[in-house]
Design an enzyme around this catalytic site. Structure first.
Site, PDB file in Angstrom:
ATOM      1  N   ASP A 186       0.842  -1.206   0.000  1.00 56.01           N
ATOM      2  CA  ASP A 186       0.000   0.000   0.000  1.00 56.01           C
ATOM      3  C   ASP A 186       0.874   1.253   0.000  1.00 56.01           C
ATOM      4  OD1 ASP A 186       0.935  -0.103   2.599  1.00 56.01           O
ATOM      5  OD2 ASP A 186      -1.043   0.121   3.540  1.00 56.01           O
ATOM      6  N   SER A 187       2.206   1.053   0.079  1.00 56.15           N
ATOM      7  CA  SER A 187       3.140   2.173  -0.117  1.00 56.15           C
ATOM      8  C   SER A 187       2.968   2.778  -1.508  1.00 56.15           C
ATOM      9  CB  SER A 187       4.588   1.709   0.082  1.00 56.15           C
ATOM     10  OG  SER A 187       4.880   0.587  -0.714  1.00 56.15           O
ATOM     11  N   ASP A 201      -1.109  -6.397  -0.224  1.00 55.03           N
ATOM     12  CA  ASP A 201      -1.031  -5.697   1.064  1.00 55.03           C
ATOM     13  C   ASP A 201      -2.408  -5.126   1.401  1.00 55.03           C
ATOM     14  OD1 ASP A 201       0.329  -4.740   3.254  1.00 55.03           O
ATOM     15  OD2 ASP A 201       1.244  -3.050   2.209  1.00 55.03           O
ATOM     16  N   LYS A 252      -0.844  -9.594   3.168  1.00 51.34           N
ATOM     17  CA  LYS A 252      -0.098  -9.110   4.343  1.00 51.34           C
ATOM     18  C   LYS A 252      -0.971  -8.114   5.071  1.00 51.34           C
ATOM     19  CE  LYS A 252       3.252  -5.831   4.120  1.00 51.34           C
ATOM     20  NZ  LYS A 252       2.676  -4.816   5.010  1.00 51.34           N
ATOM     21  N   GLU A 276      -0.905  -5.478   8.820  1.00 49.15           N
ATOM     22  CA  GLU A 276      -0.049  -4.879   9.845  1.00 49.15           C
ATOM     23  C   GLU A 276      -0.640  -5.098  11.233  1.00 49.15           C
ATOM     24  OE1 GLU A 276       0.635  -0.731   8.981  1.00 49.15           O
ATOM     25  OE2 GLU A 276       1.307  -1.147   6.943  1.00 49.15           O
ATOM     26  N   GLU A 301       9.844  -4.652  10.132  1.00 49.13           N
ATOM     27  CA  GLU A 301      10.288  -3.402   9.512  1.00 49.13           C
ATOM     28  C   GLU A 301      10.903  -2.487  10.564  1.00 49.13           C
ATOM     29  OE1 GLU A 301       7.372  -1.348   7.123  1.00 49.13           O
ATOM     30  OE2 GLU A 301       8.649   0.423   6.901  1.00 49.13           O
TER      31      GLU A 301
HETATM   32  O1  KIV Z   1       3.525  -1.102   1.548  1.00 46.66           O
HETATM   33  C1  KIV Z   1       4.660  -1.591   1.599  1.00 46.66           C
HETATM   34  O2  KIV Z   1       5.466  -1.540   0.652  1.00 46.66           O
HETATM   35  C2  KIV Z   1       5.043  -2.227   2.843  1.00 46.66           C
HETATM   36  C3  KIV Z   1       6.499  -2.349   3.083  1.00 46.66           C
HETATM   37  C4  KIV Z   1       7.003  -1.050   3.602  1.00 46.66           C
HETATM   38  C5  KIV Z   1       6.779  -3.434   3.998  1.00 46.66           C
HETATM   39  O3  KIV Z   1       4.218  -2.573   3.628  1.00 46.66           O
END
Ligand code: KIV
Length: 283
Positions: A48-49, A87, A117, A119, A186
């Site tokens: 989600d980055s 994510d 994934k 968090e 992280e």
């Molecule tokens: O969104 C992402 O790229 C991430 C990484 C920073 C681990 O969650």
């Protein structure tokens, strides 16, 4: 296309058991994913980055499920054999198990992901369990969790103090017991990452958390100098694509301005007889 074998969960587990490092990268679109596939990277995270690196926001929070699905589909087309992880964006899993399973399922059904994934530590154990019980592999994410950056005091190292470090180490075990197949750590001190890795029965992946994990993750845009806003300290630039592209663009501006581009090899010409017929038609 490459002749790689599809990366599977048993293969990742075997790498972990045999002490072979697992490679992981965050990437977001077809051309990047194509290169990632050729390079033989094991795991690809559509993070989600992308809200920051691709869309220019200051945080990951604006990423939506539809953004993520669109990008994950493109990455799957470019990286058919990588282990592809979607994510879960902000507030697509926090509210309830039902939301979490439904949205995780979208990554699998609509984008062909292999896993998702999310968090969070012990407070997310119930979600991890629910998604895993629905047959979807779940990667946990501890340490700096960008969706909680505001509560964590910004994008900074987590677990530098003994109390917080202990909590991260405990959370890793709790997520593993809840059914996570892997955990991303992280920005935690290397000692914390080493302890988590030594105690884990699943692959631990480090992002800026030192060399002791079962594998490493970097973000494509950081690795190739493609994110202009800041460069995290833990990043190594493996190639300066940003400068290569900028120089190319400057050269393009120069050549168009000076009329040295395009040249004959860059355009197409009609046969003389067709041109003459055309002129006759236009007269
Ligand atoms: O969104 C992402 O790229 C991430 C990484 C920073 C681990 O969650």
């Amino acid at each position: 296309m490459s002749d790689r074998k599809k990366v599977t969960l048993p293969r990742l587990m075997r790498k972990m058991r045999e002490g072979e490092q697992i490679t992981m990268i965050t990437c977001y679109d077809y051309p990047m994913a194509y290169l990632v596939e050729q390079a033989g990277i094991d795991m690809v995270l559509v993070g989600d980055s992308l809200a920051m690196t691709m869309l220019g926001y200051d945080s990951t929070l604006p990423a939506t499920m539809d953004d993520m699905i669109r990008h994950a589909q493109a990455v799957r087309r470019g990286s058919p054999n990588c282990w592809l992880i979607g994510d879960m964006p902000y507030m697509t899993y926090q509210p309830s198990n039902e939301d979490a399973i439904r949205n995780a399922g979208r990554f699998m059904a609509e984008a062909g992901c292999d896993a998702i994934k999310l968090e969070g530590g012990r407070e997310m154990a119930e979600r991890v369990h629910a998604i895993a019980a629905a047959g979807i592999p779940v990667m946990g994410h501890l340490g700096l969790t960008p969706q909680s950056a505001s509560a964590l005091g910004g994008f900074r190292v987590q677990g530098k103090g003994a109390e917080q470090a202990k909590r991260i180490i405990e959370d890793a075990k709790i997520l593993e017991e809840a059914g996570a197949y892997s955990i991303l750590l992280e920005l935690v001190p290397e000692q914390v990452c080493r302890i988590v890795t030594e105690r884990a029965g699943i692959p631990i992946i480090s992002l800026g958390s030192g060399p002791h994990a079962h594998g490493q993750l970097l973000i494509f845009h950081d690795m190739f100098n493609l994110y202009p806003k800041f460069k995290p300290r833990m990043v190594k630039v493996f190639g300066d694509a940003g400068t290569v592209i900028l120089n190319g663009l400057k050269q393009y501006v120069k050549e168009v301005t000076e009329r040295t581009f395009p040249q004959p090899e860059n355009w197409f010409t009609m046969k003389d007889e067709e041109y003459e017929e055309l002129m006759g038609m236009l007269e």
